[in-house]
Design a protein around this motif. Structure first.
Motif, PDB file in Angstrom:
ATOM      1  N   GLU A 188       9.220  10.398 -41.022  1.00 11.73           N
ATOM      2  CA  GLU A 188       7.857  10.270 -40.479  1.00 11.73           C
ATOM      3  C   GLU A 188       6.998  11.505 -40.736  1.00 11.73           C
ATOM      4  O   GLU A 188       5.771  11.411 -40.760  1.00 11.73           O
ATOM      5  CB  GLU A 188       7.908  10.031 -38.964  1.00 11.73           C
ATOM      6  CG  GLU A 188       8.598   8.753 -38.546  1.00 11.73           C
ATOM      7  CD  GLU A 188      10.087   8.942 -38.312  1.00 11.73           C
ATOM      8  OE1 GLU A 188      10.724   7.968 -37.843  1.00 11.73           O
ATOM      9  OE2 GLU A 188      10.612  10.039 -38.599  1.00 11.73           O
ATOM     10  N   ILE A 189       7.641  12.677 -40.900  1.00 13.76           N
ATOM     11  CA  ILE A 189       6.884  13.931 -41.006  1.00 13.76           C
ATOM     12  C   ILE A 189       7.355  14.722 -42.215  1.00 13.76           C
ATOM     13  O   ILE A 189       8.549  15.001 -42.354  1.00 13.76           O
ATOM     14  CB  ILE A 189       7.060  14.796 -39.739  1.00 13.76           C
ATOM     15  CG1 ILE A 189       6.693  14.001 -38.485  1.00 13.76           C
ATOM     16  CG2 ILE A 189       6.224  16.068 -39.840  1.00 13.76           C
ATOM     17  CD1 ILE A 189       7.062  14.720 -37.181  1.00 13.76           C
ATOM     18  N   ARG A 190       6.424  15.074 -43.092  1.00  8.24           N
ATOM     19  CA  ARG A 190       6.704  16.028 -44.157  1.00  8.24           C
ATOM     20  C   ARG A 190       6.490  17.451 -43.633  1.00  8.24           C
ATOM     21  O   ARG A 190       5.617  17.678 -42.792  1.00  8.24           O
ATOM     22  CB  ARG A 190       5.763  15.807 -45.351  1.00  8.24           C
ATOM     23  CG  ARG A 190       6.013  14.553 -46.149  1.00  8.24           C
ATOM     24  CD  ARG A 190       4.974  14.403 -47.264  1.00  8.24           C
ATOM     25  NE  ARG A 190       3.688  13.971 -46.748  1.00  8.24           N
ATOM     26  CZ  ARG A 190       2.498  14.419 -47.169  1.00  8.24           C
ATOM     27  NH1 ARG A 190       2.452  15.364 -48.104  1.00  8.24           N
ATOM     28  NH2 ARG A 190       1.379  13.955 -46.648  1.00  8.24           N
ATOM     29  N   VAL A 191       7.251  18.412 -44.153  1.00 11.07           N
ATOM     30  CA  VAL A 191       7.080  19.820 -43.793  1.00 11.07           C
ATOM     31  C   VAL A 191       6.952  20.622 -45.087  1.00 11.07           C
ATOM     32  O   VAL A 191       7.874  20.638 -45.903  1.00 11.07           O
ATOM     33  CB  VAL A 191       8.252  20.351 -42.952  1.00 11.07           C
ATOM     34  CG1 VAL A 191       8.009  21.812 -42.567  1.00 11.07           C
ATOM     35  CG2 VAL A 191       8.456  19.493 -41.701  1.00 11.07           C
ATOM     36  N   ILE A 192       5.818  21.264 -45.266  1.00 15.01           N
ATOM     37  CA  ILE A 192       5.523  21.986 -46.501  1.00 15.01           C
ATOM     38  C   ILE A 192       5.019  23.382 -46.160  1.00 15.01           C
ATOM     39  O   ILE A 192       4.218  23.563 -45.244  1.00 15.01           O
ATOM     40  CB  ILE A 192       4.457  21.249 -47.331  1.00 15.01           C
ATOM     41  CG1 ILE A 192       4.928  19.823 -47.663  1.00 15.01           C
ATOM     42  CG2 ILE A 192       4.132  22.008 -48.621  1.00 15.01           C
ATOM     43  CD1 ILE A 192       3.873  18.965 -48.337  1.00 15.01           C
ATOM     44  N   GLY A 193       5.481  24.383 -46.900  1.00 14.07           N
ATOM     45  CA  GLY A 193       4.963  25.734 -46.763  1.00 14.07           C
ATOM     46  C   GLY A 193       3.959  26.036 -47.869  1.00 14.07           C
ATOM     47  O   GLY A 193       4.092  25.542 -48.986  1.00 14.07           O
ATOM     48  N   VAL A 194       2.952  26.829 -47.559  1.00 14.62           N
ATOM     49  CA  VAL A 194       2.009  27.334 -48.557  1.00 14.62           C
ATOM     50  C   VAL A 194       2.069  28.850 -48.495  1.00 14.62           C
ATOM     51  O   VAL A 194       1.861  29.447 -47.433  1.00 14.62           O
ATOM     52  CB  VAL A 194       0.582  26.824 -48.298  1.00 14.62           C
ATOM     53  CG1 VAL A 194      -0.425  27.559 -49.180  1.00 14.62           C
ATOM     54  CG2 VAL A 194       0.502  25.323 -48.556  1.00 14.62           C
TER      55      VAL A 194
END
Length: 257
Positions: A188-194
């Protein structure tokens, strides 16, 4: 197979979606707020001490329904209350951008200059705070079924070079935490770092624009990173990186090379 979803999810439109941005009253956070609102999202602008800045920012945003919200990284109870306020007033949360952060400029070789209180403050603000925020908003994010968390990290987390050893350690922890959370929060949730390098803000005390320009001159692209450059990367992560999770996207003009 049970639970497998089809690809080709299509465009991730922001109209009708709610975004929460911690540290949203200045710097990268404020630039991200502007980009998300311009793309159609309703934005909750999180702040700690910058209430006036947050209110001024909301007043200039396009669209309706935006609000300011105190989200102090050191206070998990207050973070939980903020999540409840978003649910009460906006009814949902689809995007969470963890932009709040802190540092203190301490030369790496001066070990005694990094006191325990400063070290603890950096880790609480940059690591525990984002975790507590994700924990508090996870039920709302899960409910939408197609949500995304973007953590604003730093190249310091992978190079070990930055304003202080504690800051570098905090961003490395944030990146690793993002991988762990991506495993348990999907699908349900993507987790991405920038992960930017030096950005033209006043985030690092004493660095100034001249210091940022000096760093930019050493990179292949030789471009000064402005807050909006990072905000554009955040927007791309939200809207276009539909099959990305548990990864940190480097936005550094090639400084890592």
């Amino acid at each position: 197979m049970s639970g497998i979803r089809a690809g080709g999810q299509g465009e991730y439109r922001l109209q009708g979606r709610v975004a929460v941005v911690t540290g949203g009253s200045s710097g990268i956070g404020a630039a991200t707020v502007r980009r998300l609102a311009a793309a159609g999202a309703t934005v909750a602008v999180g702040y700690n001490a910058g209430a006036d800045r947050a209110q001024a920012l909301v007043a200039e945003l396009p669209g309706e329904g935006h609000l300011t919200l105190r989200i102090p990284m050191e206070d998990s109870a207050a973070i939980g209350a903020a999540a409840a306020e978003v649910e009460r007033r906006l009814g949902r949360a689809d995007i969470l951008v963890n932009s709040a952060g802190v540092t203190r400029a301490v030369p790496h070789a001066e070990l005694d200059a990094m006191d325990d209180a400063s070290f603890d403050r950096i880790l609480v603000t940059n690591v525990r705070g984002p975790f507590a925020t994700i924990r508090a908003f996870a039920p709302l994010l899960r409910r939408g079924g197609d949500s995304v968390v973007v953590n604003i990290s730093s190249l310091s987390g992978s190079t070990g070079l930055g304003s202080s050893i504690a800051y570098c350690a905090s961003k490395a922890a944030l990146d690793t935490m993002g991988m762990s959370l991506a495993r348990v929060l999907g699908p349900e949730i993507r987790v991405i770092g920038v992960s930017p390098a030096a950005v033209a803000t006043d985030f690092v005390p004493g660095r100034g624009r001249a210091g940022v320009e000096k760093q930019a001159a050493t990179t292949p692209l030789k471009m000064v990173a402005e807050p909006d450059d990072v905000a554009m990367a955040v927007l791309a992560a939200v809207t276009h990186l539909r099959l990305t999770t548990g990864s940190t996207i480097v936005v550094d003009g090639g400084r890592h090379l």
